[in-house]
Motif scaffolding. Structure first.
Motif, PDB file in Angstrom:
ATOM      1  N   LEU A   1     -35.347 -29.769 -63.631  1.00  0.00           N
ATOM      2  CA  LEU A   1     -35.130 -31.339 -63.621  1.00  0.00           C
ATOM      3  C   LEU A   1     -34.778 -31.393 -65.177  1.00  0.00           C
ATOM      4  O   LEU A   1     -34.890 -30.552 -65.960  1.00  0.00           O
ATOM      5  CB  LEU A   1     -36.620 -31.851 -63.796  1.00  0.00           C
TER       6      LEU A   1
ATOM      7  N   THR B   1     -38.568 -31.679 -68.055  1.00  0.00           N
ATOM      8  CA  THR B   1     -39.887 -31.291 -67.120  1.00  0.00           C
ATOM      9  C   THR B   1     -40.903 -30.341 -68.101  1.00  0.00           C
ATOM     10  O   THR B   1     -40.480 -29.777 -68.966  1.00  0.00           O
ATOM     11  CB  THR B   1     -39.407 -30.618 -65.933  1.00  0.00           C
TER      12      THR B   1
ATOM     13  N   ASN C   1     -31.061 -26.963 -58.865  1.00  0.00           N
ATOM     14  CA  ASN C   1     -30.421 -28.087 -58.145  1.00  0.00           C
ATOM     15  C   ASN C   1     -28.741 -28.295 -58.266  1.00  0.00           C
ATOM     16  O   ASN C   1     -28.355 -27.552 -59.203  1.00  0.00           O
ATOM     17  CB  ASN C   1     -31.325 -29.459 -58.719  1.00  0.00           C
TER      18      ASN C   1
ATOM     19  N   SER D   1     -31.774 -36.366 -61.407  1.00  0.00           N
ATOM     20  CA  SER D   1     -33.155 -35.979 -60.807  1.00  0.00           C
ATOM     21  C   SER D   1     -33.142 -34.647 -60.279  1.00  0.00           C
ATOM     22  O   SER D   1     -32.260 -33.832 -61.109  1.00  0.00           O
ATOM     23  CB  SER D   1     -33.342 -36.926 -59.490  1.00  0.00           C
TER      24      SER D   1
ATOM     25  N   THR E   1     -35.056 -30.824 -58.462  1.00  0.00           N
ATOM     26  CA  THR E   1     -35.705 -30.178 -57.057  1.00  0.00           C
ATOM     27  C   THR E   1     -36.679 -29.342 -57.473  1.00  0.00           C
ATOM     28  O   THR E   1     -36.910 -28.745 -58.680  1.00  0.00           O
ATOM     29  CB  THR E   1     -34.463 -29.098 -56.704  1.00  0.00           C
TER      30      THR E   1
ATOM     31  N   ASN F   1     -39.224 -29.672 -52.636  1.00  0.00           N
ATOM     32  CA  ASN F   1     -38.919 -31.196 -52.607  1.00  0.00           C
ATOM     33  C   ASN F   1     -37.436 -31.451 -53.167  1.00  0.00           C
ATOM     34  O   ASN F   1     -37.342 -30.950 -54.565  1.00  0.00           O
ATOM     35  CB  ASN F   1     -39.963 -31.771 -53.356  1.00  0.00           C
ATOM     36  N   ASN F   2     -36.780 -32.436 -52.899  1.00  0.00           N
ATOM     37  CA  ASN F   2     -35.507 -32.989 -53.709  1.00  0.00           C
ATOM     38  C   ASN F   2     -35.834 -34.505 -53.932  1.00  0.00           C
ATOM     39  O   ASN F   2     -36.088 -35.060 -53.097  1.00  0.00           O
ATOM     40  CB  ASN F   2     -34.346 -32.717 -52.792  1.00  0.00           C
ATOM     41  N   ASP F   3     -35.448 -34.892 -55.237  1.00  0.00           N
ATOM     42  CA  ASP F   3     -35.445 -36.313 -55.496  1.00  0.00           C
ATOM     43  C   ASP F   3     -34.503 -36.902 -54.866  1.00  0.00           C
ATOM     44  O   ASP F   3     -33.457 -36.438 -54.203  1.00  0.00           O
ATOM     45  CB  ASP F   3     -35.608 -36.508 -57.047  1.00  0.00           C
ATOM     46  N   SER F   4     -34.384 -38.272 -54.942  1.00  0.00           N
ATOM     47  CA  SER F   4     -33.415 -39.103 -54.270  1.00  0.00           C
ATOM     48  C   SER F   4     -31.978 -38.850 -54.827  1.00  0.00           C
ATOM     49  O   SER F   4     -31.863 -38.558 -56.162  1.00  0.00           O
ATOM     50  CB  SER F   4     -33.850 -40.679 -54.562  1.00  0.00           C
TER      51      SER F   4
ATOM     52  N   THR G   1     -30.365 -35.976 -54.444  1.00  0.00           N
ATOM     53  CA  THR G   1     -30.418 -34.650 -55.116  1.00  0.00           C
ATOM     54  C   THR G   1     -30.864 -33.504 -53.880  1.00  0.00           C
ATOM     55  O   THR G   1     -31.169 -33.891 -53.027  1.00  0.00           O
ATOM     56  CB  THR G   1     -31.565 -34.492 -56.030  1.00  0.00           C
TER      57      THR G   1
ATOM     58  N   ASN H   1     -32.072 -35.178 -50.442  1.00  0.00           N
ATOM     59  CA  ASN H   1     -33.236 -35.452 -50.044  1.00  0.00           C
ATOM     60  C   ASN H   1     -34.146 -34.749 -48.950  1.00  0.00           C
ATOM     61  O   ASN H   1     -35.080 -35.033 -48.436  1.00  0.00           O
ATOM     62  CB  ASN H   1     -33.384 -37.211 -49.705  1.00  0.00           C
TER      63      ASN H   1
ATOM     64  N   ASP I   1     -36.610 -32.586 -47.822  1.00  0.00           N
ATOM     65  CA  ASP I   1     -38.152 -31.802 -48.119  1.00  0.00           C
ATOM     66  C   ASP I   1     -38.548 -31.204 -46.921  1.00  0.00           C
ATOM     67  O   ASP I   1     -38.200 -31.208 -46.001  1.00  0.00           O
ATOM     68  CB  ASP I   1     -38.764 -32.898 -48.479  1.00  0.00           C
TER      69      ASP I   1
END
Length: 263
Positions: free
Chosen positions: A41, A44, A67, A73, A75, A87-90, A92, A220, A222
């Motif tokens: 990130l 972070t 990422n 954003s 991962t 998890n991948n943020d919006s 990403t 996105n 996940d």
């Protein structure tokens, strides 16, 4: 006088086979009770790569995430409470690596390739429970949900033996049903000695890419997996019934032999 040693030994063997078929051995690779979180990130509190020690395969677990470039954003990979979450943020996509090689140090903590730095001599583990065609990795996918939007990812599994030979498996996931079982015989590459496994690794990559299997990737993506283990296909019920019959026969024969000795 009738000798019963061979009869009793055969009966014991039948009983052992019945037991091994009815209760197949399981080797737990990771139950994710030892917590670890890595995240790529812009800002972070978590590192992009780390190592923890515990009850997992080989005693250590290395995780790393990267990422896609130019995003605000991130991962993450999070292992805790019995599950590993990717998890991948919006907006990403990214890639996550997890390595079991029995070492508490790695030379490529910021390397995008999973191969360099893997210690292939730290372990000497036998993963063959049945034959290679019977033995498989089992992934608890009960809570796996790739999310919406049609994104896919490339799942890969890698294995090295103590001589440094490497084989791997790859599958595009997210577009349809996923099998929870990955058989040793499905790995391709160099000739691996599964009785002397030196390192084991998995990766999941949602960045857009192309492989011999086709194109994959998307934002996105996940997913979550529970316990990873190695199991074997139990003997078919028909074989167990035959062994049970043989066990009964040997038992009856032994009783008859004892009666004849008494007579």
């Amino acid at each position: 006088m009738i000798k019963t040693t061979g009869i009793l030994a055969a009966g014991a063997a039948a009983t052992m086979l019945m037991a091994s078929g009815a209760t197949a051995t399981t080797i737990v690779i990771d139950d994710f009770t030892d917590s670890q979180r890595v995240a790529n990130l812009p800002t972070t509190d978590f590192p992009s790569a780390s190592i923890v020690s515990g009850g997992m395969f080989g005693g250590t677990r290395y995780m790393e995430v990267l990422n896609q470039d130019g995003v605000t954003s991130g991962t993450s990979l999070n292992g805790e409470n019995g599950a590993l979450t990717f998890n991948n943020d919006s907006g990403t996509s990214g890639v996550g690596y997890i390595v079991y090689d029995g070492t508490s140090d790695r030379d490529d903590a910021t390397n995008t390739e999973i191969g360099p730095g893997v210690n292939t001599s730290g372990l000497n583990e036998n993963l063959v429970i049945g034959s290679e065609a019977q033995t498989f990795f089992s992934f608890d996918l009960s809570n796996f949900n790739p999310g919406s939007g049609g994104s896919t990812a490339l799942f890969s599994a890698f294995v090295w033996d103590n001589d440094g030979n490497r084989a791997e498996f790859a599958e595009i996931i997210g577009a349809g049903p996923i099998s929870p079982n990955l058989f040793l015989s499905e790995f391709v590459g160099e000739d691996i000695d599964w009785t002397r496994v030196g390192a084991l690794a998995f990766s999941i990559d949602s960045r857009e890419g192309t492989s011999p299997l086709g194109t994959y990737g998307g934002d996105n993506f996940d997913g979550q997996v529970g316990v990873i283990s190695v199991s074997a296909i139990p003997l078919p019920a028909s074989v167990l019934m035959l062994l049970g019959g043989l066990g009964s026969f040997f038992g009856i024969s032994a009783v008859s032999a004892r009666r004849q000795r008494k007579a």
